[in-house]
Scaffold this active site. Structure first.
Site, short mmCIF file in Angstrom:
data_model
loop_
_atom_site.label_atom_id
_atom_site.label_comp_id
_atom_site.label_asym_id
_atom_site.label_seq_id
_atom_site.Cartn_x
_atom_site.Cartn_y
_atom_site.Cartn_z
N HIS A 30 0.68 -1.10 0.02
CA HIS A 30 -0.13 -0.09 0.02
C HIS A 30 1.01 1.20 0.13
O HIS A 30 2.01 1.17 0.56
CB HIS A 30 -0.87 0.05 1.09
CG HIS A 30 -2.17 1.01 0.97
ND1 HIS A 30 -1.72 2.28 1.47
CD2 HIS A 30 -3.38 0.78 0.83
CE1 HIS A 30 -2.93 2.99 1.30
NE2 HIS A 30 -4.01 2.11 0.78
N GLU A 107 -3.98 1.07 -7.15
CA GLU A 107 -4.39 2.53 -6.36
C GLU A 107 -3.38 3.73 -6.51
O GLU A 107 -2.54 3.64 -5.88
CB GLU A 107 -4.44 2.15 -5.04
CG GLU A 107 -5.22 2.76 -4.02
CD GLU A 107 -5.44 2.28 -2.44
OE1 GLU A 107 -6.38 2.32 -2.07
OE2 GLU A 107 -4.32 1.44 -2.18
N GLY A 113 -7.71 9.30 -0.46
CA GLY A 113 -8.19 10.32 0.37
C GLY A 113 -8.11 11.79 -0.07
O GLY A 113 -8.19 12.55 0.67
N SER A 152 -10.27 7.18 -3.66
CA SER A 152 -11.25 7.97 -3.62
C SER A 152 -12.63 7.19 -4.27
O SER A 152 -13.20 7.81 -5.07
CB SER A 152 -11.07 9.28 -4.11
OG SER A 152 -10.12 9.97 -3.38
N GLY A 173 -11.43 2.65 0.65
CA GLY A 173 -11.20 3.15 2.15
C GLY A 173 -11.94 4.17 2.67
O GLY A 173 -12.89 3.47 3.70
#
Length: 198
Positions: A30, A107, A113, A152, A173
């Site tokens: 990640h 990602e 975010g 997002s 998320g």
């Protein structure tokens, strides 16, 4: 999970211990771990192997940073990340990878975010490339492997993303901590049969 089977590595939990506690999935590579803990993709590959050896299904995350995309390096960065794990696979590990239904997640770090998501066509292009790289190792597995999108992801943008041929679902998320939003997103995924694409 840790890149090591056991030992005193604070903040890194043995994959075997994670499995012993009943977990079935683990996220590896990640971007937040890479940025905040200076994790490198060589150790991510080791964690990937540890997860498979412990019977866990790894979700292997790849994605470029904002400056890498702006400078035209997005595809090269993601390709090197995918190859970092594929290059380490021997036949025994490949068998585990297939049987444990390994997941790859695109990602982009610039989307996490921020409220800004990758455009569906852009994400599809990356997913298609990831699938092609996996096909170099095993064409049959490339057809069935799940490649999901994260960054997002919301109920409002999920339909256009999940409608793409090579996007098999989402790594959720912020939206997952809002029960109503998460339920809506799950309804979208179910309506589009994300779990049944492959």
């Amino acid at each position: 999970v840790s890149q090591f089977e056991d030992g005193a590595y604070t903040g890194s939990i043995s994959a075997f211990m994670v499995a012993e506690f009943g977990c079935t999935y683990t996220i590896i590579g990640h971007s937040e771990r890479r940025a905040l803990s200076s994790e490198k993709f060589d150790s991510a590959s080791n964690r990937f192997m540890q997860a498979l050896n412990a019977g866990l299904t790894p979700i292997f995350c790849v994605g470029e940073k904002e400056d890498e995309r702006e400078n035209g390096y997005a595809k090269a960065v993601v390709e090197s990340q995918v190859r970092s794990v594929l290059g380490a696979l021997d036949e025994e590990i490949l068998e585990k990878m297939y049987s444990q239904k390994t997941v790859f997640a695109y990602e982009p770090a610039w989307a996490i975010g921020t409220g800004i998501h990758a455009q569906p066509e852009t994400a599809e292009e990356m997913h298609q490339m990831i699938r092609a790289l996996i096909a170099e190792k095993n064409p049959n597995y490339a057809k069935q492997v799940k490649i999901i999108y994260g960054g997002s992801l919301t109920p409002e943008n999920s339909e256009s993303l999940f409608s793409m041929e090579n996007i098999d679902g989402g790594l959720v998320g912020r939206c997952s901590i809002d029960p109503q939003s998460f339920i809506k997103l799950c309804h979208v995924a179910n309506q589009l049969n994300c779990g049944e694409k492959r």
